[in-house]
Design a protein around this motif. Sequence first.
Motif, mmCIF file in Angstrom:
data_model
loop_
_atom_site.group_PDB
_atom_site.id
_atom_site.type_symbol
_atom_site.label_atom_id
_atom_site.label_comp_id
_atom_site.label_asym_id
_atom_site.label_seq_id
_atom_site.Cartn_x
_atom_site.Cartn_y
_atom_site.Cartn_z
ATOM 1 N N LEU A 130 -29.480 -38.385 0.754
ATOM 2 C CA LEU A 130 -29.968 -39.318 1.775
ATOM 3 C C LEU A 130 -31.430 -39.666 1.550
ATOM 4 C CD1 LEU A 130 -28.268 -37.894 4.975
ATOM 5 C CD2 LEU A 130 -27.520 -39.736 3.505
ATOM 6 N N ALA A 131 -32.237 -38.659 1.115
ATOM 7 C CA ALA A 131 -33.674 -38.897 0.947
ATOM 8 C C ALA A 131 -33.945 -39.920 -0.146
ATOM 9 C CB ALA A 131 -34.383 -37.583 0.628
ATOM 10 N N ALA A 132 -33.048 -40.001 -1.140
ATOM 11 C CA ALA A 132 -33.262 -40.932 -2.251
ATOM 12 C C ALA A 132 -33.254 -42.382 -1.779
ATOM 13 C CB ALA A 132 -32.198 -40.722 -3.318
ATOM 14 N N LEU B 89 -38.750 -42.154 -11.047
ATOM 15 C CA LEU B 89 -38.952 -40.718 -11.251
ATOM 16 C C LEU B 89 -38.564 -39.949 -9.988
ATOM 17 C CD1 LEU B 89 -40.035 -39.489 -13.805
ATOM 18 C CD2 LEU B 89 -42.247 -39.276 -12.735
ATOM 19 N N TYR B 90 -38.895 -40.542 -8.836
ATOM 20 C CA TYR B 90 -38.558 -39.934 -7.545
ATOM 21 C C TYR B 90 -37.047 -39.790 -7.410
ATOM 22 C CZ TYR B 90 -37.908 -39.813 -2.454
ATOM 23 O OH TYR B 90 -37.499 -39.490 -1.190
ATOM 24 N N ILE B 91 -36.322 -40.856 -7.784
ATOM 25 C CA ILE B 91 -34.861 -40.834 -7.714
ATOM 26 C C ILE B 91 -34.309 -39.737 -8.622
ATOM 27 C CG2 ILE B 91 -32.803 -42.118 -8.384
ATOM 28 C CD1 ILE B 91 -33.694 -43.553 -6.129
ATOM 29 N N LEU B 92 -34.848 -39.681 -9.850
ATOM 30 C CA LEU B 92 -34.357 -38.708 -10.824
ATOM 31 C C LEU B 92 -34.623 -37.284 -10.323
ATOM 32 C CD1 LEU B 92 -32.988 -38.999 -13.525
ATOM 33 C CD2 LEU B 92 -35.179 -38.727 -14.633
ATOM 34 N N MET C 91 -28.483 -39.015 -18.429
ATOM 35 C CA MET C 91 -28.881 -39.921 -17.364
ATOM 36 C C MET C 91 -30.370 -40.272 -17.479
ATOM 37 S SD MET C 91 -27.802 -39.087 -13.550
ATOM 38 C CE MET C 91 -27.079 -40.314 -12.520
ATOM 39 N N GLY C 92 -31.191 -39.240 -17.713
ATOM 40 C CA GLY C 92 -32.632 -39.455 -17.837
ATOM 41 C C GLY C 92 -32.954 -40.371 -19.004
ATOM 42 N N PHE C 93 -32.263 -40.169 -20.139
ATOM 43 C CA PHE C 93 -32.504 -41.020 -21.304
ATOM 44 C C PHE C 93 -32.099 -42.462 -21.023
ATOM 45 C CE2 PHE C 93 -32.507 -37.264 -24.342
ATOM 46 C CZ PHE C 93 -33.847 -37.412 -24.624
ATOM 47 N N ALA C 94 -30.973 -42.645 -20.305
ATOM 48 C CA ALA C 94 -30.558 -44.002 -19.960
ATOM 49 C C ALA C 94 -31.631 -44.672 -19.108
ATOM 50 C CB ALA C 94 -29.227 -43.979 -19.218
ATOM 51 N N LEU C 95 -32.242 -43.888 -18.196
ATOM 52 C CA LEU C 95 -33.302 -44.448 -17.358
ATOM 53 C C LEU C 95 -34.526 -44.804 -18.196
ATOM 54 C CD1 LEU C 95 -33.145 -42.243 -14.168
ATOM 55 C CD2 LEU C 95 -32.162 -44.462 -14.594
#
Lengths: 201, 356
Positions: free
Chosen positions: B102-104, B124-127, B167-171
């Motif tokens: 929810l916070a995201a 970065l916050y989302i990740l 996922m991080g690399f895709a971002l």
Amino acid sequence: MTFVQFLFYFFAAIQVLAALRVVTVKNPVHAALFLVLTFVSAACMWILLEAEFLGLLLVLVYVGAVMVLFLFVVMMLDVNIAEMREGFASYMPVALVVAIIMVVEMGMVLTQRIFNVRPPVEKVADVSNTEAIGAVMYTDYVYPFEIAAVILLVAIIAAISLTLRRRPATKYQTPIEQIKVRRNDRVRLVSMKAEKKENGS
Amino acid sequence: METIAALLDFLPQELVTVVLILIKIVAILLPVMIAVAYLTLAERKVIGYMQIRMGPNRVGPKGLLQPIADAVKLMFKEIIIPANAGKFLFIIAPMISLAPALAAWAVVPFSDTLVLSNINAGLLYILALTSLGVYGVIIAGWASNSKYALLGALRSAAQIVAYEIAMGFALVGVLMAAGSLNLGEIIDAQRGGIHHWFFIPLIGLFLVYFISGVAETNRAPFDVAEGESEIVAGFHVEYSGMAFAVFFLAEYANMILIGALTTILFLGGWLSPFDGILPASAFTIPVLGSFLDSGVHWFVFKTAFFLLLFLWFRATFPRYRYDQIMRLGWKVLIPVTLVWIFGEGLAIALGWKPWE
């Protein structure tokens, strides 16, 4: 007291208490969880200091990955707490020496006389601090950065090579071979004549 | 917002700010929670139709009140705490898994002005927040004092850590193309019609991101963490009543979040696909014009499409075996992203930017 100050004391209090519990709590899983809480409140403090990149990175790397693996290992250990407490008295002197050194060092940093630490600078103009860190890291500090990267790579390769021991007795699946399998590898169609019905059956 | 601020004039200034932020949070979370409730119904209906049956159709007209009936039922059930379970952690685990989902939403831009907090390091916050969700699963598995739950938690932890890297690399690829970590600016970088959206030049990363998203939310075909044929229900085997319901909500809230993020990062968020393709006069047609123009509705449509994909996968694919999940994550998805990022870096260095 402004709202920001209130937040600072709030996070600071949680951080100190959680850090204290990391070393005083009995159960290692609880200790790991308190360490997570310490990291998260440290990240909140950094974000208060407008170092949002470092704060989020702390959450992402330490909380999101390192501590998950830590918990992963600690949860699987069958720790005997009484056994762990046995050597407490004999380790005490060494622990005390380390603790005193750390307290003295922190005191030196806090009083700022010896290291002459400057207070954190306000945010520079309109560059976000992610960009600012990136710009410095790939220009002024590019060699230290590359060296750090190589050291990490060596650590990764070393860690992987430690786990690579083939024991002939173990049985395991190789997914690549399983995926490659076609119908003809497993099923053989045999044409044969219909057998005669035996008497009495 | 100004009228509400004027009404609260008698309060001190700081308190007014806090109250306004709280009102905005409620305005975002209420639709999200309603969407979560109806996503559960949509899942049962969609899978039902795919399997040529009706799905729930008894409560209310066409079964539309089913989620409410489910919620009422779960609320009145007893929460059983297993013997020798860590009581505090057992209770807090479902909340830990729901809260980050929810916070995201705080940084998700719904339209060009509609965003709670437009921060610089939004991506970065989302990740960081999505990486926290795993604690709910791990703590639940450990605090339950049950072997099945612990096994489920271990599986889930290994899986989430593995897929988070892909996922991080895709971002990183999206970040390189957009040149910003701010979600609003990432959407702005995709402005100018459907052919400017990132899913065309970054198709590989787009696929990797969505597959990792399905794995991160522990959805079929990656749902070994609760694989009922092997470990009963995995990490939430000991949970009942509302505590179980909160886990359920967290799973669906995470699905909606992943759908929304895929929309923002690769499909231009609230941008209309006709933007820049149709002549400007088309957007001035009374009703149809505002529909064709960019807006919140496009964000909702695209997110809904990805949610349909989630349900479709569940109805279609058999569950992966655990070692195959690990192989897919480490040996297929991560190399794909690495090669793609390298190629993209080369393209940017040579000044060839197909997304512009």
